[in-house]
Scaffold this active site. Sequence first.
Site, short mmCIF file in Angstrom:
data_model
loop_
_atom_site.label_atom_id
_atom_site.label_comp_id
_atom_site.label_asym_id
_atom_site.label_seq_id
_atom_site.Cartn_x
_atom_site.Cartn_y
_atom_site.Cartn_z
CE LYS A 22 -1.40 1.50 4.14
NZ LYS A 22 -1.19 2.86 4.62
CG ASN A 23 2.40 2.71 3.53
OD1 ASN A 23 1.24 3.03 3.29
ND2 ASN A 23 2.85 2.49 4.75
NE ARG A 95 -1.08 11.61 8.72
CZ ARG A 95 -0.89 12.89 8.96
NH1 ARG A 95 -1.82 13.60 9.51
NH2 ARG A 95 0.26 13.46 8.67
CB CYS A 119 -4.46 9.93 12.49
SG CYS A 119 -2.89 9.10 12.59
NE ARG A 124 0.90 9.83 10.72
CZ ARG A 124 0.50 8.87 9.91
NH1 ARG A 124 -0.64 8.27 10.14
NH2 ARG A 124 1.23 8.49 8.90
N PRO A 125 2.28 16.15 11.91
CG PRO A 125 4.03 17.42 12.76
CD PRO A 125 3.25 16.16 13.00
CG ASP A 127 6.61 20.44 10.65
OD1 ASP A 127 6.14 19.27 10.59
OD2 ASP A 127 7.59 20.73 11.36
CG LEU A 128 9.66 17.99 8.97
CD1 LEU A 128 10.21 16.63 9.37
CD2 LEU A 128 10.64 19.09 9.37
CG ASP A 310 3.79 1.11 9.55
OD1 ASP A 310 3.39 1.93 10.40
OD2 ASP A 310 3.97 1.41 8.35
CB ILE A 332 8.23 6.30 14.45
CG1 ILE A 332 9.46 5.40 14.22
CG2 ILE A 332 7.88 7.08 13.17
CD1 ILE A 332 10.73 6.10 13.78
NE ARG A 402 -6.83 4.30 6.19
CZ ARG A 402 -5.91 5.01 6.82
NH1 ARG A 402 -6.01 5.21 8.11
NH2 ARG A 402 -4.89 5.53 6.18
N1 EPU Z 1 6.90 14.36 11.05
C1 EPU Z 1 6.96 15.70 11.38
N2 EPU Z 1 6.77 16.62 10.38
C2 EPU Z 1 6.54 16.25 9.09
C3 EPU Z 1 6.51 14.90 8.75
C4 EPU Z 1 6.69 13.96 9.76
O1 EPU Z 1 7.14 16.04 12.53
O2 EPU Z 1 6.37 17.16 8.24
C5 EPU Z 1 7.08 13.34 12.10
C6 EPU Z 1 5.84 12.48 12.28
O3 EPU Z 1 4.87 13.08 13.12
C7 EPU Z 1 6.43 11.21 12.86
C8 EPU Z 1 7.78 11.11 12.14
O4 EPU Z 1 8.07 12.44 11.69
O5 EPU Z 1 6.62 11.38 14.23
C9 EPU Z 1 7.82 10.16 10.97
O6 EPU Z 1 6.72 10.39 10.12
P1 EPU Z 1 6.74 10.11 8.55
O7 EPU Z 1 6.55 11.39 7.84
O8 EPU Z 1 7.90 9.27 8.19
O9 EPU Z 1 5.40 9.25 8.39
P2 EPU Z 1 4.44 9.28 7.15
O10 EPU Z 1 5.23 9.53 5.93
O11 EPU Z 1 3.27 10.15 7.43
C10 EPU Z 1 4.64 6.75 6.52
C11 EPU Z 1 3.70 5.60 6.36
C12 EPU Z 1 3.21 5.17 7.74
C13 EPU Z 1 4.42 4.77 8.58
C14 EPU Z 1 5.40 5.94 8.65
C15 EPU Z 1 6.67 5.61 9.40
C16 EPU Z 1 2.74 6.00 4.18
C17 EPU Z 1 1.56 6.37 3.36
N3 EPU Z 1 2.59 6.01 5.51
O12 EPU Z 1 3.89 7.80 7.13
O13 EPU Z 1 2.37 4.04 7.54
O14 EPU Z 1 4.01 4.42 9.87
O15 EPU Z 1 5.76 6.36 7.33
O16 EPU Z 1 7.31 4.53 8.82
O17 EPU Z 1 3.79 5.68 3.64
C18 EPU Z 1 0.62 2.55 8.04
O18 EPU Z 1 0.78 2.05 6.92
O19 EPU Z 1 -0.09 2.02 8.94
C19 EPU Z 1 1.29 3.81 8.37
C20 EPU Z 1 0.91 4.58 9.38
#
Ligand code: EPU
Length: 422
Positions: A22-23, A95, A119, A124-125, A127-128, A310, A332, A402
């Site tokens: 999925k991801n 998201r 969520c 899960r901001p 901002d980056l 995950d 994480i 999902r």
């Molecule tokens: N974070 C920030 N700012 C940002 C982006 C991230 O502070 O702008 C923080 C997040 O809040 C978190 C950390 O950085 O604490 C890592 O977040 P990341 O951005 O890597 O997560 P994501 O890209 O939103 C993806 C997967 C998630 C998986 C995470 C971590 C997808 C669609 N989603 O999320 O998958 O848990 O990476 O590996 O690729 C799932 O499939 O159940 C799922 C939640």
Amino acid sequence: MDRFRIEGGRRLEGTVRISGAKNAALPAMAAALLTAEPVHLTNIPRVRDIITMGKLLAHMNARVSTPDVPPIDLTIEAPAICEAEAPYELVRTMRASILTLGPVLSRLGRARVSLPGGCAIGARPVDLHIKALAQMGAEITTEHGYVNARAPGGRLRGAHIVFEKITVTGTENLLMAAALAEGETRLDNAAREPEVADLVGLLRKMGAQIEGDGTATLRVRGVERLHGATHTIIPDRIETGTFVVAGAITGGDIEITGCAPEHLAAILAKLRETNVVVLEEAPGRLRVRGAKKLLAADVTTEEYPGFATDMQAQFMALMTQARGTSVITETIFENRFLHASEMLRMGADITVEGRRAVVRGPTPLQGTGVIASDLRASASLVLAGLVASGETIVDRVYHIDRGYERIEEKLNALGARVERVR
Ligand code: EPU
């Protein structure tokens, strides 16, 4: 709302085939927005998030085909994307919709995407993502819950971006934005997840110039235009890990096919530490046998190649059945232990303190009604239900739908009794 009724206590045996990730599929679908030519994707998992992403792309004027038979082969064609808005109604259910921001902005020179909001597992901001796109010249405002982005002169410019924190979808968004930008972009502290490398593979087939996949530094030389491509999505490493635990927790003997064991080295190493037998019988094929004596092991979640967040909930379910004390540390996400309180209700001995959960085992689990709070938590409750005595009812299985393709059918084919009650 659907629920699962699980009759526990059955040993799993047989063979299960893993679906596409999925991801990896979600960013690949978003990448199709970068070109006017068709992008053909195969091994797409039939899960709810894919349907949501399809709707979002259709909303932006892309043509999305979805033939019925799995594995889905999907063709996305976006000759002209319009209005470029990702509305809240779609974004709030998924998201990963934020993944449309980078490609739309770099193709159209403007984009409007609803802010995803928090969520169950954390704030899960994004901002980056926003900061990095601003470094590429984008003018970005957030108002009324939307991110409005504009590239002056219609095109983003290459930049040197150092992510403060590793972000998976952030890295993917920036890769897509940089692919059509003017000049070179360097991404430092980039995510190294296999899903990121899969996206690089697709972008390269579309004509993008990218180096460094699989490392923490990615270099993208922007091109004027990208073209269509055909790409097969990698197998889902988290679905694979979930079935490994299903085999292990029931003391079963199962074969898992169509997987990529090299993508879950840390997970398999940890499971072997607990005495679970995991053999790589052939490329893409794993054999799992339950441990004679399952032992507790500590684990800390990390970015790839570490132990995936995950898989944390599923590992916790397994540890309720292991001899000894297991300390599980989640680094994480700030609130990813909601499954622990449901497992407690099933008879587990778990204490949660901040980012650490201590599981003492083994404890016999008893079936009862439990509520799924997010995708992986739901999977862990299903796993707990497989080994619990009597009947477990898992409510709100829309979370599991999902991201897991027909999980109840796959488990039942291995001898489980999981009934979907509508
Ligand atoms: N974070 C920030 N700012 C940002 C982006 C991230 O502070 O702008 C923080 C997040 O809040 C978190 C950390 O950085 O604490 C890592 O977040 P990341 O951005 O890597 O997560 P994501 O890209 O939103 C993806 C997967 C998630 C998986 C995470 C971590 C997808 C669609 N989603 O999320 O998958 O848990 O990476 O590996 O690729 C799932 O499939 O159940 C799922 C939640």
